[in-house]
Write a protein that holds these residues in place. Structure first.
Motif, PDB file in Angstrom:
ATOM      1  N   GLN A 121      13.635 -19.387 -48.567  1.00 49.14           N
ATOM      2  CA  GLN A 121      12.193 -19.195 -48.701  1.00 49.14           C
ATOM      3  C   GLN A 121      11.727 -19.450 -50.136  1.00 49.14           C
ATOM      4  N   VAL A 122      12.544 -19.094 -51.111  1.00 46.45           N
ATOM      5  CA  VAL A 122      12.201 -19.381 -52.506  1.00 46.45           C
ATOM      6  C   VAL A 122      12.180 -20.894 -52.716  1.00 46.45           C
ATOM      7  N   VAL A 123      13.147 -21.589 -52.166  1.00 47.46           N
ATOM      8  CA  VAL A 123      13.173 -23.057 -52.261  1.00 47.46           C
ATOM      9  C   VAL A 123      11.957 -23.643 -51.539  1.00 47.46           C
ATOM     10  N   SER A 124      11.597 -23.073 -50.412  1.00 48.65           N
ATOM     11  CA  SER A 124      10.422 -23.522 -49.673  1.00 48.65           C
ATOM     12  C   SER A 124       9.158 -23.356 -50.512  1.00 48.65           C
ATOM     13  N   ALA A 125       9.058 -22.236 -51.221  1.00 52.91           N
ATOM     14  CA  ALA A 125       7.910 -22.008 -52.106  1.00 52.91           C
ATOM     15  C   ALA A 125       7.885 -23.049 -53.216  1.00 52.91           C
ATOM     16  N   TYR A 126       9.047 -23.357 -53.762  1.00 52.50           N
ATOM     17  CA  TYR A 126       9.171 -24.370 -54.815  1.00 52.50           C
ATOM     18  C   TYR A 126       8.642 -25.718 -54.305  1.00 52.50           C
ATOM     19  N   LYS A 127       9.040 -26.080 -53.095  1.00 52.73           N
ATOM     20  CA  LYS A 127       8.602 -27.358 -52.519  1.00 52.73           C
ATOM     21  C   LYS A 127       7.110 -27.341 -52.231  1.00 52.73           C
ATOM     22  N   MET A 129       4.836 -25.734 -53.718  1.00 54.46           N
ATOM     23  CA  MET A 129       4.097 -25.771 -54.984  1.00 54.46           C
ATOM     24  C   MET A 129       4.398 -27.034 -55.786  1.00 54.46           C
ATOM     25  N   ASN A 130       5.092 -27.981 -55.180  1.00 55.48           N
ATOM     26  CA  ASN A 130       5.462 -29.230 -55.867  1.00 55.48           C
ATOM     27  C   ASN A 130       6.147 -28.954 -57.202  1.00 55.48           C
ATOM     28  N   GLY A 131       6.995 -27.935 -57.203  1.00 59.37           N
ATOM     29  CA  GLY A 131       7.755 -27.598 -58.399  1.00 59.37           C
ATOM     30  C   GLY A 131       7.053 -26.644 -59.344  1.00 59.37           C
ATOM     31  N   ASN A 132       5.799 -26.321 -59.085  1.00 62.06           N
ATOM     32  CA  ASN A 132       5.038 -25.423 -59.955  1.00 62.06           C
ATOM     33  C   ASN A 132       5.257 -23.962 -59.552  1.00 62.06           C
ATOM     34  N   LEU A 133       6.507 -23.541 -59.636  1.00 63.40           N
ATOM     35  CA  LEU A 133       6.895 -22.181 -59.266  1.00 63.40           C
ATOM     36  C   LEU A 133       7.614 -21.542 -60.443  1.00 63.40           C
ATOM     37  N   THR A 134       7.229 -20.321 -60.742  1.00 68.76           N
ATOM     38  CA  THR A 134       7.910 -19.520 -61.753  1.00 68.76           C
ATOM     39  C   THR A 134       8.414 -18.259 -61.077  1.00 68.76           C
ATOM     40  N   ASN A 166      11.733 -22.687 -62.557  1.00 73.66           N
ATOM     41  CA  ASN A 166      11.481 -22.063 -63.849  1.00 73.66           C
ATOM     42  C   ASN A 166      11.688 -20.547 -63.714  1.00 73.66           C
ATOM     43  N   PHE A 167      12.706 -20.026 -64.372  1.00 72.42           N
ATOM     44  CA  PHE A 167      12.976 -18.586 -64.373  1.00 72.42           C
ATOM     45  C   PHE A 167      12.570 -18.007 -65.709  1.00 72.42           C
ATOM     46  N   GLN A 168      11.934 -16.851 -65.673  1.00 76.15           N
ATOM     47  CA  GLN A 168      11.551 -16.150 -66.901  1.00 76.15           C
ATOM     48  C   GLN A 168      12.132 -14.753 -66.894  1.00 76.15           C
ATOM     49  N   GLY A 210      -3.463 -21.507 -49.521  1.00 77.00           N
ATOM     50  CA  GLY A 210      -4.266 -22.696 -49.288  1.00 77.00           C
ATOM     51  C   GLY A 210      -3.853 -23.848 -50.185  1.00 77.00           C
ATOM     52  N   GLU A 211      -4.384 -25.007 -49.898  1.00 80.19           N
ATOM     53  CA  GLU A 211      -4.085 -26.205 -50.668  1.00 80.19           C
ATOM     54  C   GLU A 211      -4.576 -26.082 -52.113  1.00 80.19           C
ATOM     55  N   ASN A 212      -5.539 -25.190 -52.352  1.00 76.79           N
ATOM     56  CA  ASN A 212      -6.071 -25.033 -53.701  1.00 76.79           C
ATOM     57  C   ASN A 212      -5.115 -24.259 -54.614  1.00 76.79           C
ATOM     58  N   VAL A 213      -4.118 -23.601 -54.049  1.00 75.02           N
ATOM     59  CA  VAL A 213      -3.118 -22.894 -54.855  1.00 75.02           C
ATOM     60  C   VAL A 213      -2.082 -23.921 -55.308  1.00 75.02           C
ATOM     61  N   GLN A 214      -2.016 -24.131 -56.619  1.00 73.76           N
ATOM     62  CA  GLN A 214      -1.124 -25.155 -57.138  1.00 73.76           C
ATOM     63  C   GLN A 214       0.002 -24.597 -57.990  1.00 73.76           C
ATOM     64  N   ASN A 215      -0.073 -23.322 -58.339  1.00 68.67           N
ATOM     65  CA  ASN A 215       0.962 -22.656 -59.119  1.00 68.67           C
ATOM     66  C   ASN A 215       1.239 -21.304 -58.481  1.00 68.67           C
ATOM     67  N   LEU A 216       2.499 -20.903 -58.509  1.00 69.94           N
ATOM     68  CA  LEU A 216       2.860 -19.621 -57.930  1.00 69.94           C
ATOM     69  C   LEU A 216       3.872 -18.938 -58.839  1.00 69.94           C
TER      70      LEU A 216
END
Length: 83
Positions: free
Chosen positions: A46-52, A54-59, A81-83, A23-29
């Protein structure tokens, strides 16, 4: 979100469907790739799609060396962001 096995042309649509459910309320993934053995170009998309989405808020964490090499070759390692 946990990924395991192969993220290829057969599995990528499943990830896409899961991302669309967010949903739109998810802002970090956070995507945990501890069990991921292989990623194809479809999976990378699909990983790039997730990044987009999440507006870059992807780890992405627990990436194997071989899969990380794919992200490095494509230059995606410089954005996500890779950990």
């Amino acid at each position: 979100m946990f990924l395991d096995g192969w993220l290829d042309t057969q599995a990528a649509p499943e990830l896409q469907a899961e991302l669309e459910k967010l949903g739109e309320n998810v802002q970090n993934l956070v995507i945990d790739m501890k069990g991921l053995e292989y990623i194809s170009s479809s999976g990378v998309r699909q990983v790039v799609s997730a990044y987009k989405k999440m507006n870059g808020n992807l780890t992405v964490k627990n990436v194997s060396e071989s899969i990380m090499n794919i992200f490095k070759v494509t230059g995606i390692d410089k954005r996500i962001n890779f950990q």
